[in-house]
Enzyme design. Structure first.
Site, PDB file in Angstrom:
ATOM      1  N   LEU A  12      10.451 -20.370  -4.722  1.00 54.80           N
ATOM      2  CA  LEU A  12       9.369 -19.625  -4.056  1.00 54.80           C
ATOM      3  C   LEU A  12       8.048 -19.710  -4.820  1.00 54.80           C
ATOM      4  O   LEU A  12       8.030 -19.609  -6.046  1.00 54.80           O
ATOM      5  CB  LEU A  12       9.801 -18.146  -3.965  1.00 54.80           C
ATOM      6  CG  LEU A  12       8.783 -17.164  -3.397  1.00 54.80           C
ATOM      7  CD1 LEU A  12       8.670 -17.299  -1.889  1.00 54.80           C
ATOM      8  CD2 LEU A  12       9.174 -15.720  -3.761  1.00 54.80           C
ATOM      9  N   HIS A  58       2.456   3.284  -8.963  1.00 57.90           N
ATOM     10  CA  HIS A  58       2.253   1.840  -9.219  1.00 57.90           C
ATOM     11  C   HIS A  58       3.442   1.276  -9.989  1.00 57.90           C
ATOM     12  O   HIS A  58       3.949   0.207  -9.670  1.00 57.90           O
ATOM     13  CB  HIS A  58       0.958   1.606  -9.997  1.00 57.90           C
ATOM     14  CG  HIS A  58      -0.278   2.042  -9.253  1.00 57.90           C
ATOM     15  ND1 HIS A  58      -0.507   1.696  -7.945  1.00 57.90           N
ATOM     16  CD2 HIS A  58      -1.339   2.803  -9.633  1.00 57.90           C
ATOM     17  CE1 HIS A  58      -1.657   2.226  -7.548  1.00 57.90           C
ATOM     18  NE2 HIS A  58      -2.176   2.903  -8.559  1.00 57.90           N
ATOM     19  N   ASP A  85       0.835  -1.211   0.000  1.00 58.23           N
ATOM     20  CA  ASP A  85       0.000   0.000   0.000  1.00 58.23           C
ATOM     21  C   ASP A  85       0.869   1.262   0.000  1.00 58.23           C
ATOM     22  O   ASP A  85       1.989   1.257   0.504  1.00 58.23           O
ATOM     23  CB  ASP A  85      -0.917  -0.024   1.232  1.00 58.23           C
ATOM     24  CG  ASP A  85      -2.098   0.913   1.089  1.00 58.23           C
ATOM     25  OD1 ASP A  85      -2.354   1.389  -0.038  1.00 58.23           O
ATOM     26  OD2 ASP A  85      -2.769   1.174   2.109  1.00 58.23           O
TER      27      ASP A  85
HETATM   28  C1  IPE Z   1      -5.615  -2.731  -0.285  1.00 59.95           C
HETATM   29  O1  IPE Z   1      -5.201  -1.422  -0.472  1.00 59.95           O
HETATM   30  C2  IPE Z   1      -5.613  -3.476  -1.586  1.00 59.95           C
HETATM   31  C3  IPE Z   1      -4.310  -3.713  -2.206  1.00 59.95           C
HETATM   32  C4  IPE Z   1      -3.155  -3.429  -1.689  1.00 59.95           C
HETATM   33  C5  IPE Z   1      -4.374  -4.355  -3.489  1.00 59.95           C
HETATM   34  P1  IPE Z   1      -6.237  -0.231  -0.657  1.00 59.95           P
HETATM   35  O2  IPE Z   1      -5.447   1.009  -0.746  1.00 59.95           O
HETATM   36  O3  IPE Z   1      -7.152  -0.538  -1.781  1.00 59.95           O
HETATM   37  O4  IPE Z   1      -7.062  -0.318   0.696  1.00 59.95           O
HETATM   38  P2  IPE Z   1      -7.925   0.785   1.444  1.00 59.95           P
HETATM   39  O5  IPE Z   1      -8.890   1.341   0.446  1.00 59.95           O
HETATM   40  O6  IPE Z   1      -6.993   1.816   1.963  1.00 59.95           O
HETATM   41  O7  IPE Z   1      -8.584   0.035   2.557  1.00 59.95           O
HETATM   42  C1  IPE Z   2      -1.537   0.196  -3.406  1.00 64.50           C
HETATM   43  O1  IPE Z   2      -1.295   1.553  -3.414  1.00 64.50           O
HETATM   44  C2  IPE Z   2      -1.765  -0.366  -4.778  1.00 64.50           C
HETATM   45  C3  IPE Z   2      -3.133  -0.855  -5.008  1.00 64.50           C
HETATM   46  C4  IPE Z   2      -4.126  -0.829  -4.154  1.00 64.50           C
HETATM   47  C5  IPE Z   2      -3.392  -1.396  -6.322  1.00 64.50           C
HETATM   48  P1  IPE Z   2      -2.489   2.604  -3.437  1.00 64.50           P
HETATM   49  O2  IPE Z   2      -2.856   2.876  -4.861  1.00 64.50           O
HETATM   50  O3  IPE Z   2      -3.612   2.144  -2.595  1.00 64.50           O
HETATM   51  O4  IPE Z   2      -1.804   3.878  -2.812  1.00 64.50           O
HETATM   52  P2  IPE Z   2      -2.443   4.889  -1.761  1.00 64.50           P
HETATM   53  O5  IPE Z   2      -2.934   4.086  -0.605  1.00 64.50           O
HETATM   54  O6  IPE Z   2      -3.533   5.618  -2.472  1.00 64.50           O
HETATM   55  O7  IPE Z   2      -1.301   5.778  -1.383  1.00 64.50           O
HETATM   56 MG    MG Z   3      -4.075   2.394  -0.644  1.00 67.05          MG
END
Ligand code: IPE
Ligand code: IPE
Ligand code: MG
Length: 246
Positions: free
Chosen positions: A130, A36, A19
């Protein structure tokens, strides 16, 4: 038994909620998709780190069922990045003997994404290193729901008698069947929630939360998470005193 390396216990299965990509990009005044893309280097580094440490299974939460509600442009960008990364990384996965697998509602992915993913899964299926598990179009509630559907269907057909349903049987109907539950869950970016990840499988996992944003996460951070795991006393309902006698 959890294996040991340099005197440390190494989890057999590590699950990661990757995240913070969006916030990482925003900090540099860039678009979310740049975050990303930058996160791919962290995936490479952690996959390599887990191979070096002798971890058996690494599950990466890459796209949740809830992530479809993001702006269409971001969803498209993530799917394009996924296909590109799988294709570019395939030779490295083969070289490092990594077996790629996936959990989630894979039929719900676009045909092109599903095809590329299936090809890579098939090509790496005999690799003995892995097991890299991508959670795609995944959610813990989805996983439990699909298991309930299949179990109910088999009960109706008389294949399963309701009285034999126990925790081991339920586990065998989840998408993670035959994979041990993660001993360690890591979530980056400072958020402290599961976000509908492996609900059943995380019942007794140790949680490690770090403020580090996913694109900055490297082997040294993975090692800090494992150090923290080693400092935990996993009691599974027992008392400390009982553990001393085991
Ligand atoms: C959780 O992250 C999903 C992934 C890492 C794929 P999100 O960024 O989507 O989660 P929330 O919305 O903060 O709970
Ligand atoms: C995690 O990073 C990637 C996915 C959920 C696909 P985020 O896109 O949720 O990044 P933040 O949380 O908005 O910073
Ligand atoms: Mg996120």
């Amino acid at each position: 038994m959890i294996s040991k390396r340099d005197g440390r216990k190494i989890p057999k299965h590590i699950a990661v909620i990757m995240d913070g990509n969006g916030r990482w990009a925003k900090k540099q005044g860039a678009k979310r998709i740049f975050g990303h893309r930058s996160g791919v280097q962290a995936v490479r580094d952690i996959t390599e780190g887990c191979t070096e440490l002798g971890v058996d299974h690494l599950t990466l939460y890459a796209f949740s069922t809830e992530n479809w509600s993001r702006p269409q442009k971001e969803v498209d960008g993530l799917m394009t990045l996924l296909v590109k990364t799988i294709n570019v990384e395939l030779p490295t996965l083969m070289k490092n003997r990594v077996r790629l697998t996936a959990i989630g509602d894979l039929q719900g992915l676009a045909t092109g994404v599903y095809k590329n993913l299936s090809l890579a899964i098939d090509e790496t299926k005999l690799n003995k290193g892995l097991n890299l598990i991508l959670a795609l179009n995944y959610s813990g509630k989805w996983d439990l729901t699909q298991a309930f559907k299949v179990i109910c269907g088999e009960v109706i057909k008389g294949i399963i008698k309701p009285e034999i349903i126990d925790e081991d049987l339920v586990s065998e109907y989840l998408s993670t069947k035959s994979i041990p539950d993660p001993e360690l869950l890591i979530r980056t970016s400072g958020e402290m929630r599961i976000s509908n990840f492996l609900l059943w499988q995380l019942a007794y996992s140790e949680f490690f939360f770090t403020e580090v944003l996913w694109p900055d996460f490297r082997k040294k951070h993975l090692n800090l998470a494992i150090d923290s795991f080693n400092d935990r006393e996993r009691r599974f309902g027992q008392t400390s005193e009982q553990l001393d006698f085991q």
